[in-house]
Design an enzyme around this catalytic site. Structure first.
Site, PDB file in Angstrom:
ATOM      1  N   GLN A 140      70.061  39.953 -21.646  1.00  0.00           N
ATOM      2  CA  GLN A 140      69.650  38.652 -22.398  1.00  0.00           C
ATOM      3  C   GLN A 140      68.339  38.841 -23.275  1.00  0.00           C
ATOM      4  O   GLN A 140      68.053  38.074 -24.357  1.00  0.00           O
ATOM      5  CB  GLN A 140      69.436  37.446 -21.680  1.00  0.00           C
ATOM      6  CG  GLN A 140      67.782  37.530 -20.711  1.00  0.00           C
ATOM      7  CD  GLN A 140      67.948  36.376 -19.633  1.00  0.00           C
ATOM      8  OE1 GLN A 140      68.558  36.466 -18.874  1.00  0.00           O
ATOM      9  NE2 GLN A 140      66.968  35.648 -20.003  1.00  0.00           N
ATOM     10  N   CYS A 146      69.548  32.609 -19.970  1.00  0.00           N
ATOM     11  CA  CYS A 146      70.068  33.230 -18.658  1.00  0.00           C
ATOM     12  C   CYS A 146      71.250  32.220 -18.456  1.00  0.00           C
ATOM     13  O   CYS A 146      72.361  32.749 -17.966  1.00  0.00           O
ATOM     14  CB  CYS A 146      69.246  33.306 -17.433  1.00  0.00           C
ATOM     15  SG  CYS A 146      68.373  31.753 -17.210  1.00  0.00           S
ATOM     16  N   HIS A 281      66.239  30.661 -12.717  1.00  0.00           N
ATOM     17  CA  HIS A 281      67.326  31.623 -13.113  1.00  0.00           C
ATOM     18  C   HIS A 281      68.662  31.535 -13.003  1.00  0.00           C
ATOM     19  O   HIS A 281      68.982  31.243 -11.914  1.00  0.00           O
ATOM     20  CB  HIS A 281      66.709  33.094 -12.931  1.00  0.00           C
ATOM     21  CG  HIS A 281      67.389  34.293 -13.535  1.00  0.00           C
ATOM     22  ND1 HIS A 281      67.478  34.230 -14.988  1.00  0.00           N
ATOM     23  CD2 HIS A 281      67.976  35.361 -12.956  1.00  0.00           C
ATOM     24  CE1 HIS A 281      67.857  35.437 -15.268  1.00  0.00           C
ATOM     25  NE2 HIS A 281      68.246  36.016 -14.037  1.00  0.00           N
ATOM     26  N   ASN A 302      73.535  40.059 -12.764  1.00  0.00           N
ATOM     27  CA  ASN A 302      72.366  39.512 -13.321  1.00  0.00           C
ATOM     28  C   ASN A 302      72.676  39.650 -15.071  1.00  0.00           C
ATOM     29  O   ASN A 302      73.645  40.619 -15.212  1.00  0.00           O
ATOM     30  CB  ASN A 302      70.831  40.102 -12.855  1.00  0.00           C
ATOM     31  CG  ASN A 302      69.722  39.282 -13.302  1.00  0.00           C
ATOM     32  OD1 ASN A 302      69.832  38.367 -13.988  1.00  0.00           O
ATOM     33  ND2 ASN A 302      68.770  39.774 -12.990  1.00  0.00           N
TER      34      ASN A 302
END
Length: 340
Positions: A140, A146, A281, A302
């Site tokens: 990102q 996110c 997050h 992630n």
């Protein structure tokens, strides 16, 4: 006379010792400067001026010291000097973790289609990467989206399971076009909001058709849909058993507290220990497993590139005493339902 000689020798010895300590310190600083310069080249960092570079060097040194001290301990996971090594914890929280995530205070109640499954009947381990339902790690970068990456990872998974095709979907379309209610592109959003957008939009296009730019852009209306979803559901909150039921069947969007220093520099192993629950997050739960020592863990995808974690992935302890889960990952999970 003998006393004077002894005193002189003591002073001389002290001077030599101090000189040696200074020499070692100078060599250490030289080595650290060299390490910092190599790190700058590796990660492509550019600083405004010499003063800013000097300040970042001091932060870098402090972070390296923390990482090496942690790794010298008896832990189930280890840290690494990654792309965030020139940031303070406060800067990391405000620019990487907290930036771009807006968890809603309450969810509209939804169904939970996996409710009646028995945990005992579930497989002991699941990894959706091995089943071809997870696209490669994305990044990102400086955009606080996110939430879009988390939602897209979950949608890519259900599209694969529904159609047999793994398609890399466009986070940028969500960033540019889903700008209503709580969703504000790089300014923050929520995974359920992204799911709602895709449903109302009639689908989402591919990454190649609408590539990621890491900035807010003007919505390109009329993009050809590559996939869509039927709906979405929220996993019952604070219930790792319920989350396990969902993850056993598909990738799931989860929210975590990623503002801690160990999360910041996580490099491998199963993350254990204390962790906050201030959700900041969005990531994706793509499986679970058990270590050889019996430690149960979640597998998480992630969106910070492959230089963070286990080539972009994270393993985090599962079934802990806190019902909210490690770093709060069981507090607000959700997932999209089948493609239409």
């Amino acid at each position: 006379m003998a006393g004077s000689k002894a005193f002189f020798l003591a002073i001389l010895g002290c001077a030599c010792l101090c000189s040696s300590v200074l020499a070692v310190r100078e060599l250490s600083d030289v080595a650290m400067v060299d390490r910092f310069e190599r790190w700058i080249v590796e990660h492509g960092h550019v600083y405004e001026d010499a003063a800013e570079k000097a300040r970042r060097f001091e932060v870098f040194k402090d972070n390296v010291a923390f990482i090496e001290s942690f790794n010298a301990g008896n832990n189930k996971f280890w840290l690494g000097v990654n792309q965030f090594a020139d940031l303070t914890v406060g800067e990391f929280k405000s620019t990487i973790a907290n930036k771009g995530f807006k968890p809603i205070s309450a969810n509209v109640p939804t169904g939970f289609k996996y409710e009646n499954l028995s945990v005992n009947a579930l497989p002991t381990s699941v990894d959706w990467r091995t089943k071809g339902a997870v696209t490669p790690i994305k990044n990102q970068e400086q955009c606080g989206c996110c939430w879009a990456f988390s939602a897209v990872a979950a949608m890519e998974g259900i599209v694969k399971l529904s159609t047999g095709r793994l398609i890399s979907l466009s986070e940028q379309e969500i960033v540019d076009c889903d700008t209503h209610d709580t969703d504000e592109g790089c300014g923050g959003g929520w995974m359920d909001g992204a799911f709602e957008f895709v449903i109302k939009n009639g689908g989402i296009t591919t990454e190649s058709s609408y590539p990621y730019k890491a900035v807010d852009g003007k919505c390109k209306g009329g993009s050809k849909s590559a996939a869509t979803i039927k709906g979405y559901e929220d996993v019952p909150a604070n219930n790792e058993a319920a989350l396990m039921k969902a993850v056993a069947n598909q990738p799931v969007s989860v929210a975590v507290d990623a503002g801690g220093r160990t999360f910041m520099f996580y490099s491998g192993g199963v993350m254990t220990g204390s962790c906050g629950t201030e959700l900041d997050h969005g990531i994706a739960a793509i499986g679970y497993g058990v270590e050889s020592d019996g430690t149960k863990y979640w597998i998480l995808k992630n969106s910070w590139g492959t230089t963070w974690g286990e080539k972009g992935f994270l393993r985090m302890e599962k079934d802990i005493s806190d019902k909210r889960g490690m770093c709060g990952l069981a507090m607000k999970p959700s997932y999209p339902t089948e493609q239409k």
